[in-house]
Design an enzyme around this catalytic site. Structure first.
Site, PDB file in Angstrom:
ATOM      1  N   SER A 144      -2.611  36.304 -14.112  1.00 29.04           N
ATOM      2  CA  SER A 144      -3.899  36.740 -13.564  1.00 29.04           C
ATOM      3  C   SER A 144      -3.946  38.283 -13.600  1.00 29.04           C
ATOM      4  O   SER A 144      -3.696  38.883 -14.650  1.00 29.04           O
ATOM      5  CB  SER A 144      -4.081  36.151 -12.158  1.00 29.04           C
ATOM      6  OG  SER A 144      -5.374  36.371 -11.680  1.00 29.04           O
ATOM      7  N   ARG A 205     -13.456  34.894  -0.217  1.00 26.42           N
ATOM      8  CA  ARG A 205     -12.274  34.157  -0.660  1.00 26.42           C
ATOM      9  C   ARG A 205     -12.648  32.752  -1.137  1.00 26.42           C
ATOM     10  O   ARG A 205     -12.104  32.245  -2.120  1.00 26.42           O
ATOM     11  CB  ARG A 205     -11.268  34.065   0.478  1.00 26.42           C
ATOM     12  CG  ARG A 205     -10.041  33.233   0.159  1.00 26.42           C
ATOM     13  CD  ARG A 205      -9.247  33.810  -1.015  1.00 26.42           C
ATOM     14  NE  ARG A 205      -8.006  33.088  -1.232  1.00 26.42           N
ATOM     15  CZ  ARG A 205      -7.101  33.404  -2.146  1.00 26.42           C
ATOM     16  NH1 ARG A 205      -7.315  34.424  -2.950  1.00 26.42           N
ATOM     17  NH2 ARG A 205      -6.011  32.708  -2.288  1.00 26.42           N
ATOM     18  N   ASP A 285      -9.696  27.302 -17.811  1.00 29.66           N
ATOM     19  CA  ASP A 285      -9.867  28.488 -16.966  1.00 29.66           C
ATOM     20  C   ASP A 285     -11.332  28.933 -16.982  1.00 29.66           C
ATOM     21  O   ASP A 285     -11.878  29.260 -18.039  1.00 29.66           O
ATOM     22  CB  ASP A 285      -8.950  29.609 -17.494  1.00 29.66           C
ATOM     23  CG  ASP A 285      -8.801  30.772 -16.513  1.00 29.66           C
ATOM     24  OD1 ASP A 285      -9.751  31.060 -15.772  1.00 29.66           O
ATOM     25  OD2 ASP A 285      -7.721  31.386 -16.513  1.00 29.66           O
ATOM     26  N   HIS A 314      -7.725  28.423 -13.670  1.00 30.43           N
ATOM     27  CA  HIS A 314      -7.068  29.722 -13.553  1.00 30.43           C
ATOM     28  C   HIS A 314      -5.809  29.652 -12.686  1.00 30.43           C
ATOM     29  O   HIS A 314      -4.879  30.443 -12.877  1.00 30.43           O
ATOM     30  CB  HIS A 314      -8.052  30.730 -12.963  1.00 30.43           C
ATOM     31  CG  HIS A 314      -7.541  32.138 -12.960  1.00 30.43           C
ATOM     32  ND1 HIS A 314      -7.433  32.874 -14.115  1.00 30.43           N
ATOM     33  CD2 HIS A 314      -7.080  32.940 -11.958  1.00 30.43           C
ATOM     34  CE1 HIS A 314      -6.942  34.076 -13.819  1.00 30.43           C
ATOM     35  NE2 HIS A 314      -6.722  34.137 -12.525  1.00 30.43           N
ATOM     36  N   ASP A 315      -5.786  28.743 -11.726  1.00 25.60           N
ATOM     37  CA  ASP A 315      -4.636  28.637 -10.820  1.00 25.60           C
ATOM     38  C   ASP A 315      -3.474  27.839 -11.405  1.00 25.60           C
ATOM     39  O   ASP A 315      -2.494  27.580 -10.688  1.00 25.60           O
ATOM     40  CB  ASP A 315      -5.064  27.985  -9.491  1.00 25.60           C
ATOM     41  CG  ASP A 315      -5.426  29.024  -8.429  1.00 25.60           C
ATOM     42  OD1 ASP A 315      -5.283  30.229  -8.704  1.00 25.60           O
ATOM     43  OD2 ASP A 315      -5.861  28.622  -7.334  1.00 25.60           O
TER      44      ASP A 315
END
Lengths: 342, 342
Positions: A144, A205, A285, A314-315
């Site tokens: 990332s 968040r 992603d 993405h994680d």
């Protein structure tokens, strides 16, 4: 910095590997003056943690903007680390075979309220290496934001790095992902208007989390909406709120804003990177399109591209433990071959 | 309700079509009591607009939650409509050949502060048909939320509809899209905490916009981020803020909240729909995954699936004028064939 076959076997041994005990991790702070790309000369400090025996090759490990120097739990600092799945005895990055260095991002404590470029982070890492007497890194493994910083480090300090593994981060911030982050920052600003930055940061968040994950995961995981007390409550809502609250408890709004901005400042010409790079992308992603990873790999002078599939998007670097372990093992074996070939 | 070949040619004429003049549009309000699925009996009103000559077949046209009864500019109401590209003289939906009926969504004025199911909207449309003496619709063309309501109408009022065209909306709200909307509603709530719903709603709209568009469009359109006065400004930021402000000027926060919730309440068994349906999906849609459209088409007893490609994603129905015109022309010609076959 040498990496001899006797310390780091190039292939799994037939008989159990008998390692040296893991020495305690050490922590420290480097105070320095940095010439920030967009904010001029600033006094700054960088907190670091170093895990693994002296004399072993050093790997720099860096994650997303909310990752920190505490990569893995150990005897000295036993709190959970953000990459316990990959770093530890018997894991892909085994501190009996490599030393793992990590930092708290410049700005992570909220005391540096200025635009921070990923290039500034790369320079900060170089200062840490100076302070620790580390001439060069055997490898830089960044995921990332960490991948962005890794690319900057490779471009700016090529003699201090043998090989880079850039996971889910590229040479630029995609304009759509930048827009997504700009709205997260607006959420923080909206909260700040009422002197309640916590609610704004919690919303930011949650928005970020959506961008880190995928529709496929949410579909498998969350139930359809319901009406509760006259309001519609969707399946993911409790989970998201919980994640938002947890993040607020450990994050300074200023740090979030400046590090979020920093991602958007990423800009680098891959042609100028004179270090070998493993580019690792995840097809699903939503934040870093696989097309950008392909473009990066194509423009780098020396690169290999690995495309993974994961419904964590993405994680994936935090969730797909086996696939990421294989990527890291392959990366390390390539470092070794480079060493042997050199 | 009959649609004779002399009024609506089945194929382009070799000689110019000489139409009757377009009569003025008419508007009105239907007041009624509705049994809302989640909120019990409520007094409500539905505002409608009807464009096109009497005696022509009637099409109900419905768009997203921010669309309204004013589909196209005309002599009587000359403000721009939300679907001028498709509705008007010489357009796919020509009011000299068909009558176009549209409503302001139940709850669109913010006076109905209760959970509103898409099924409630379908029932409200049936009340409007009652009031206007329209026994059945020749077609229902719904896009986004309008497609969800169209499916509910087809399921609940099958004898009042010949054929449905459902564009970019399906039998369910996807859990990921629902999460995205829940965070938009949190943004409104965050604004409301400081008695400043406008800022919250503006942020919500910007978040919605991101979900309506695609990374491909943003990449083609917006520049990389810059540092401006010590802050990072991303390429899309001015555009998004402008869109947010425009939306706030014409939207009640309560209406937004209740209609946003309403999307998340969509739940319907396609097997129960006894009306022929054209399911139109956009491969790049980030809000309504094409997989859901495929599942819908597969589960409907009588359906055709059209998959378009567009870098406008969910907003393709508002932006891809030619492709959507072709879809609508095909839909109308199928309505005609049904009529001829009957």
């Amino acid at each position: 910095m040498s990496l001899s076959p006797s310390r780091v076997p190039a292939a799994p041994a037939l008989h159990p590997f008998v390692p040296a005990p893991v020495p305690s991790a050490t922590r420290g702070r480097v105070a320095c003056t940095l010439a920030l790309r967009h904010a001029g000369r600033r006094d700054a400090h960088i907190d670091w943690e170093l895990l693994g025996a002296e004399g072993l090759p050093v790997l720099l490990v860096a994650g997303g903007i909310s990752a920190d120097r505490h990569v893995a739990a150990g005897a000295a600092f036993d709190a959970a680390g953000w990459w316990d799945a990959q770093v530890g005895e018997g894991k892909a990055l085994d501190p009996r075979r490599v030393r793992v260095l990590a930092i708290d991002w410049l700005g992570a404590d909220g005391t540096l309220d200025a635009p921070i470029d990923p290039a500034d982070q790369a320079d900060a890492i170089a200062r840490v290496l100076d302070a620790l007497g580390i001439a060069a890194l055997e490898g830089f493994i960044g995921a990332s934001y960490g991948a962005m910083v890794g690319l900057q480090f490779a471009a700016r300090h090529p003699r201090r790095l043998r090989r880079l593994c850039a996971i889910s981060g590229t040479h630029r911030a995609h304009p759509y992902a930048s827009a997504w982050r700009a709205l997260q920052r607006q959420a923080v600003a909206l909260g700040a208007l009422q002197c309640d930055e916590a609610d704004g940061l919690a919303l930011a968040r949650q928005l970020a989390l959506l961008s880190y994950r995928t529709p496929e995961e949410f579909d498998a995981r969350f139930a359809p909406a319901e009406v509760v007390a006259g309001r519609v409550r969707v399946g993911a809502e409790d989970y998201l709120r919980h994640c938002g609250a947890k993040y607020v408890a450990r994050t300074s709004p200023t740090a979030f804003l400046r590090l979020s901005e920093s991602i958007d400042l990423q800009r680098l010409d891959p042609a100028g990177v004179r270090v070998a790079v493993d580019v690792v992308a995840v097809a699903e992603d939503r934040l870093v399109p696989v097309a950008d990873a392909r473009a990066l790999a194509a423009a780098l002078p020396d690169a290999r591209l690995h495309v993974l599939h994961s419904h964590y998007g993405h994680d994936a670097f935090l969730k797909e433990d086996d696939a990421i372990s294989r990527v890291l093992a392959d990366f390390l074996s390539t470092c070794r071959r480079t060493e042997i070939a050199a």
